[in-house]
Motif scaffolding. Structure first.
Motif, short mmCIF file in Angstrom:
data_model
loop_
_atom_site.label_atom_id
_atom_site.label_comp_id
_atom_site.label_asym_id
_atom_site.label_seq_id
_atom_site.Cartn_x
_atom_site.Cartn_y
_atom_site.Cartn_z
N ASN A 47 -25.52 -25.83 3.00
CA ASN A 47 -25.18 -24.77 3.95
C ASN A 47 -24.85 -23.47 3.22
OD1 ASN A 47 -25.53 -26.37 6.22
ND2 ASN A 47 -23.40 -27.05 6.26
N LYS A 48 -24.14 -23.56 2.10
CA LYS A 48 -23.80 -22.36 1.35
C LYS A 48 -25.04 -21.77 0.68
CE LYS A 48 -19.97 -21.79 -0.77
NZ LYS A 48 -18.81 -21.83 -1.69
N ALA A 49 -25.91 -22.64 0.15
CA ALA A 49 -27.13 -22.16 -0.50
C ALA A 49 -28.07 -21.49 0.51
CB ALA A 49 -27.84 -23.31 -1.21
N LYS A 50 -28.17 -22.08 1.72
CA LYS A 50 -29.05 -21.53 2.75
C LYS A 50 -28.53 -20.18 3.25
CE LYS A 50 -31.04 -24.17 5.85
NZ LYS A 50 -32.44 -24.19 5.42
N ALA A 51 -27.23 -19.98 3.15
CA ALA A 51 -26.68 -18.68 3.55
C ALA A 51 -27.17 -17.58 2.61
CB ALA A 51 -25.15 -18.74 3.54
N LEU A 52 -27.50 -17.97 1.38
CA LEU A 52 -28.02 -17.02 0.41
C LEU A 52 -29.54 -16.90 0.48
CD1 LEU A 52 -25.82 -18.14 -2.62
CD2 LEU A 52 -25.49 -16.11 -1.21
N HIS A 53 -30.20 -18.06 0.65
CA HIS A 53 -31.67 -18.11 0.71
C HIS A 53 -32.06 -19.13 1.78
CE1 HIS A 53 -32.16 -15.69 -2.95
NE2 HIS A 53 -31.16 -16.40 -3.46
N PRO A 54 -32.33 -18.69 3.00
CA PRO A 54 -32.59 -19.62 4.10
C PRO A 54 -33.73 -20.59 3.85
CG PRO A 54 -32.24 -17.39 4.91
CD PRO A 54 -32.33 -17.28 3.42
N GLU A 55 -34.63 -20.29 2.92
CA GLU A 55 -35.78 -21.16 2.67
C GLU A 55 -35.39 -22.44 1.93
OE1 GLU A 55 -35.45 -18.09 1.55
OE2 GLU A 55 -36.87 -16.83 2.65
N ILE A 56 -34.23 -22.47 1.32
CA ILE A 56 -33.81 -23.65 0.57
C ILE A 56 -33.62 -24.82 1.52
CG2 ILE A 56 -31.94 -24.65 -0.80
CD1 ILE A 56 -31.51 -21.92 -2.07
N ASP A 57 -34.22 -25.96 1.17
CA ASP A 57 -34.09 -27.13 2.05
C ASP A 57 -33.57 -28.37 1.33
OD1 ASP A 57 -36.29 -27.70 0.51
OD2 ASP A 57 -37.70 -27.87 2.18
N LEU A 58 -33.22 -28.25 0.06
CA LEU A 58 -32.61 -29.37 -0.66
C LEU A 58 -31.76 -28.81 -1.77
CD1 LEU A 58 -34.29 -29.84 -3.60
CD2 LEU A 58 -36.02 -30.62 -2.00
N VAL A 59 -30.81 -29.62 -2.25
CA VAL A 59 -29.92 -29.16 -3.31
C VAL A 59 -30.25 -29.88 -4.61
CG1 VAL A 59 -28.06 -28.56 -1.73
CG2 VAL A 59 -28.13 -30.86 -2.75
N VAL A 60 -29.80 -29.28 -5.70
CA VAL A 60 -29.96 -29.85 -7.03
C VAL A 60 -28.58 -30.29 -7.51
CG1 VAL A 60 -30.58 -29.38 -9.42
CG2 VAL A 60 -31.95 -28.41 -7.56
N ASP A 61 -28.44 -31.58 -7.74
CA ASP A 61 -27.19 -32.14 -8.23
C ASP A 61 -27.50 -32.93 -9.49
OD1 ASP A 61 -24.78 -33.31 -8.72
OD2 ASP A 61 -24.60 -34.35 -6.79
N GLU A 109 -33.51 -34.03 -10.65
CA GLU A 109 -34.33 -34.15 -9.44
C GLU A 109 -35.59 -33.30 -9.56
OE1 GLU A 109 -31.71 -33.37 -6.12
OE2 GLU A 109 -30.96 -35.43 -6.15
N ARG A 110 -36.31 -33.53 -10.66
CA ARG A 110 -37.55 -32.80 -10.88
C ARG A 110 -38.54 -33.65 -11.68
NH1 ARG A 110 -36.25 -28.18 -15.49
NH2 ARG A 110 -36.50 -29.52 -17.32
N PHE A 111 -39.80 -33.26 -11.57
CA PHE A 111 -40.86 -33.91 -12.34
C PHE A 111 -41.35 -32.97 -13.44
CE2 PHE A 111 -41.07 -36.03 -8.27
CZ PHE A 111 -41.40 -37.34 -8.59
N VAL A 112 -41.77 -33.57 -14.53
CA VAL A 112 -42.52 -32.86 -15.54
C VAL A 112 -43.92 -33.46 -15.59
CG1 VAL A 112 -42.74 -32.30 -18.00
CG2 VAL A 112 -40.47 -32.35 -16.91
N ILE A 113 -44.93 -32.64 -15.37
CA ILE A 113 -46.31 -33.08 -15.47
C ILE A 113 -46.84 -32.67 -16.84
CG2 ILE A 113 -48.61 -32.96 -14.41
CD1 ILE A 113 -46.32 -34.17 -12.65
#
Length: 248
Positions: free
Chosen positions: A23-37, A237-241
């Protein structure tokens, strides 16, 4: 140790914190749909010494944070940084500054954010296609029949295995021994991978893919070899190709 019920409670706490951070991240950038933990669910436990004189495992925020809000703020910061990096093509990730020091490398890399929920093989395949599009741009074509693409799981030990000059192409060999020789060393290889996988390598999930699905690999098929890997790092929470194909 913790039970399945403990893991359930820890997962619920992690998800609750993620919702607040999102919710806090989307307030800054509404396009964000997941978090990085960077903390897996196992980090959401702490050991406490209590009456009658023994250690107890309790569900709590990970060690190293002053309070819950400090953790949320860190997740928001990492999430926004991750979003901006991907929005700008990923070129802001510190890894790209490191790999730029190796202009003679024939190994290509792409960093792809994982889409949640993580779904194992399906997520790997999706990330592979996105990473291939980044690497290939308009220079090569992706012409594939899904039935022709095969893969197998490999371990981190196999991923970072020594380069056998007389053996098949592997990741280390592709970096150190291209058709046109370079002066890179194992220390350089380690530097690259420290930037790619800064936390842990023992938890990496890796697929090695066949290489007949694009003309990107045609040069390597002549004799040197071709390489295609997808590596999932759950702490980021990322891939490296990782892809390679070359000829003289």
């Amino acid at each position: 140790m913790y039970s399945e019920q403990d893991l359930k409670y820890a997962s619920e706490l992690r998800e609750e914190i993620h919702r607040e951070a999102l919710n806090k991240a989307k307030a800054l950038h509404p396009e964000i749909d997941l978090v990085v933990d960077s903390h897996p669910v196992e980090d959401y436990f702490q050991e406490h010494w209590d009456y009658p004189g023994q250690w107890y495992t309790v569900v709590a925020i990970p060690y190293g944070y002053k309070n819950r809000q400090a953790l949320i703020d860190k997740i928001v910061s990492d999430t926004v940084e991750h979003y901006l990096n991907n929005r700008d093509g990923g070129v802001s990730d510190p890894f790209y500054a490191v790999i730029s020091e190796y202009p003679d490398s024939v190994v290509d890399f792409a960093i792809v954010a994982a889409q949640m929920p993580y779904c194992g093989f399906k997520s790997h395949f999706s990330a592979l296609m996105k990473g291939a599009e980044q690497i290939m741009a308009d220079n090569w074509k992706i012409n594939y029949d899904i039935s022709e693409i095969s893969s197998k799981r490999i371990t981190a030990d196999e991923l970072f295995a020594p380069a056998d000059k007389n053996g098949a192409l592997n990741y280390r060999k592709a970096f150190l021994s291209p058709p046109h020789t370079n002066k890179y060393t194992d220390a350089d290889f380690d530097k690259i991978n420290s930037a790619l996988f800064p936390n842990r390598t023992d938890i990496l999930e890796i697929y090695e893919w066949s290489t007949e699905w694009s003309d990107y690999f045609d040069d390597g098929h002549e004799w040197w070899g071709a390489l295609c890997l997808s590596v999932y790092d759950k702490t980021l929470e990322r891939f490296v190709i990782i892809m390679a194909s070359a000829t003289d």
